[in-house]
Design an enzyme around this catalytic site. Structure first.
Site, short mmCIF file in Angstrom:
data_model
loop_
_atom_site.label_atom_id
_atom_site.label_comp_id
_atom_site.label_asym_id
_atom_site.label_seq_id
_atom_site.Cartn_x
_atom_site.Cartn_y
_atom_site.Cartn_z
N VAL A 1 1.01 -1.24 0.23
CA VAL A 1 0.02 0.08 -0.15
C VAL A 1 0.78 1.50 0.18
O VAL A 1 0.44 2.86 -0.17
CB VAL A 1 -1.65 0.46 1.31
CG1 VAL A 1 -2.33 -0.95 1.25
CG2 VAL A 1 -0.03 -0.48 2.51
N TYR B 1 5.23 7.61 15.06
CA TYR B 1 4.45 6.75 15.34
C TYR B 1 2.42 7.88 15.28
O TYR B 1 1.83 7.90 14.66
CB TYR B 1 4.10 5.74 16.25
CG TYR B 1 2.69 4.75 15.49
CD1 TYR B 1 2.51 4.33 14.53
CD2 TYR B 1 1.63 4.65 17.05
CE1 TYR B 1 1.27 3.18 14.47
CE2 TYR B 1 0.83 4.06 16.73
CZ TYR B 1 0.58 2.60 15.59
OH TYR B 1 -1.07 2.37 15.82
N1 LIG Z 1 -2.30 -3.67 18.18
C1 LIG Z 1 -2.87 -2.71 18.12
O1 LIG Z 1 -2.24 -2.13 18.74
C2 LIG Z 1 -2.95 -1.65 17.30
C3 LIG Z 1 -3.50 -0.31 18.21
C4 LIG Z 1 -3.57 1.04 17.78
C5 LIG Z 1 -3.64 0.82 15.84
N2 LIG Z 1 -3.60 -0.14 15.39
C6 LIG Z 1 -3.23 -0.27 14.32
O2 LIG Z 1 -4.16 -1.28 13.25
C7 LIG Z 1 -3.89 -1.07 11.62
C8 LIG Z 1 -4.16 -3.12 11.67
O3 LIG Z 1 -2.89 -3.46 13.04
P1 LIG Z 1 -2.33 -4.74 13.53
O4 LIG Z 1 -2.29 -4.35 14.25
O5 LIG Z 1 -3.80 -5.44 12.94
O6 LIG Z 1 -1.00 -5.06 13.25
P2 LIG Z 1 -0.86 -6.33 12.48
O7 LIG Z 1 1.28 -6.25 12.30
O8 LIG Z 1 -0.90 -7.80 13.01
O9 LIG Z 1 -1.61 -6.11 11.14
C9 LIG Z 1 -0.59 -5.31 9.84
C10 LIG Z 1 -0.95 -5.70 8.58
O10 LIG Z 1 -0.40 -4.86 8.04
C11 LIG Z 1 0.41 -5.07 6.74
N3 LIG Z 1 1.17 -4.24 6.71
C12 LIG Z 1 1.59 -3.64 6.63
N4 LIG Z 1 3.32 -3.04 5.55
C13 LIG Z 1 1.91 -2.74 4.06
C14 LIG Z 1 2.46 -2.40 3.12
N5 LIG Z 1 3.23 -1.99 3.25
N6 LIG Z 1 0.97 -2.60 2.34
C15 LIG Z 1 0.31 -3.63 2.69
N7 LIG Z 1 0.27 -4.46 3.94
C16 LIG Z 1 0.94 -3.91 4.52
C17 LIG Z 1 0.56 -6.62 7.79
O11 LIG Z 1 1.83 -7.63 7.19
C18 LIG Z 1 -0.38 -6.99 8.44
O12 LIG Z 1 -0.40 -8.25 7.90
C19 LIG Z 1 -2.93 -0.23 12.08
O13 LIG Z 1 -3.10 0.65 10.66
C20 LIG Z 1 -2.44 0.25 13.34
O14 LIG Z 1 -1.53 1.08 13.48
C21 LIG Z 1 -3.03 -1.05 15.83
#
Ligand SMILES: NC(=O)c1ccc[n+]([C@@H]2O[C@H](COP(=O)([O-])OP(=O)(O)OC[C@H]3O[C@@H](n4cnc5c(N)ncnc54)[C@H](O)[C@@H]3O)[C@@H](O)[C@H]2O)c1
Length: 251
Positions: free
Chosen positions: A63, A156
């Protein structure tokens, strides 16, 4: 079945929250195109949805790469006939805590690319298609760090703070073409990638002290807000961020 007949795209669909969102959308009747950098992972998620009767596809898409994103928009239309919902969810901090004076430009840029530029690229490419189809709903996954800051998380927090303003700007500019744009901001959520970090006693205790609900969330708990924002229940909601953070940002 609140999303019967809708055609959805989820980025970061191989991850903890993205796979839960993809499953939630499919459970509500949507067809789902699942995108992720992690090809095998995203194909497995799409395969598990197809196995229970959903219309789902999964393929690799970076992305942060404009050509990949444009190709994914074209392929989504080819497969589903159009796009009604975009969940721009890919991103994450990848556990990088770096004090500001130790933060180098490459690391800062990578964080902005992964969490903010990616949202711009996806909303632009998929949004142009949605505008042609008469509109739709975009739901961006933001973070509690769009609201507050923690030590070593400036890069971040800057990216997610940018997401919050971009969501509002897109809500204004895309309303004439019938697209609503909102965000769901998770608090600390257990995923396979961060399990080890959250299980460290000092991290766990620090989080529990700052979360009024007294625990870390499961990915499935993020899904209800996304479905609401994507559905026709939210036809008068745009530019909003719904916090799903157990009260983390109150304290
Ligand atoms: N888990 C938490 O505590 C938390 C808290 C706040 C926000 N978030 C947000 O939630 C969203 C999902 O994160 P998550 O917690 O499920 O983490 P995760 O690491 O399990 O999932 C993130 C996914 O995004 C994919 N990804 C990363 N860079 C990419 C790229 N350039 N192109 C395509 N895919 C890409 C990764 O391969 C992964 O599968 C993110 O935007 C993260 O910032 C997560």
């Amino acid at each position: 079945m609140r999303l019967e007949g809708k055609r959805a795209v989820v980025t970061g669909a191989a991850g903890g929250i993205g796979s839960a969102i993809a499953r939630g959308l499919a459970d509500e009747g949507a067809a789902v195109a699942c995108l992720d950098l992690h090809e095998a992972g995203v194909q497995e998620v799409a395969g598990s949805l197809s196995a229970v009767g959903a219309r789902a596809w999964g393929w690799r898409c970076d992305v942060t790469d404009p050509a990949d994103v444009d190709a994914a928009a074209a392929r989504s239309v080819e497969l589903m006939g159009g796009i009604d919902i975009l969940c721009a969810n890919a991103g994450g901090s990848q556990g990088e805590m770096i004090p500001f004076l130790d933060l180098d430009l490459d690391t800062f840029r990578r964080m902005i690319e992964r969490n903010l530029t990616s949202v711009f690229l996806c909303c632009s490419a998929f949004g142009r298609q949605m505008a042609k189809d008469g509109g739709g709903a975009i739901v961006v996954t933001s973070s509690q760090l769009a609201e507050i800051v923690r030590p070593g998380m400036g890069h971040y927090a800057a990216a997610k703070g940018g997401v919050k303003q971009l969501v509002k700007a897109m809500a204004v500019d895309l309303s004439p073409v019938g697209i609503r744009v909102n965000a769901m901001a998770p608090g600390p959520t257990l995923t396979p990638g961060n399990k080890e970090m959250f299980e460290r006693p000092e991290v766990r205790e620090a989080n529990l002290r700052t979360i009024p609900l007294g625990r870390i969330a499961e990915p499935d708990e993020m899904v209800g807000a996304v479905i609401y924002l994507a559905s026709d229940e939210a036809t008068f909601t745009t530019g909003a961020t719904i916090l799903v953070d157990g009260g983390y940002t109150i304290l």
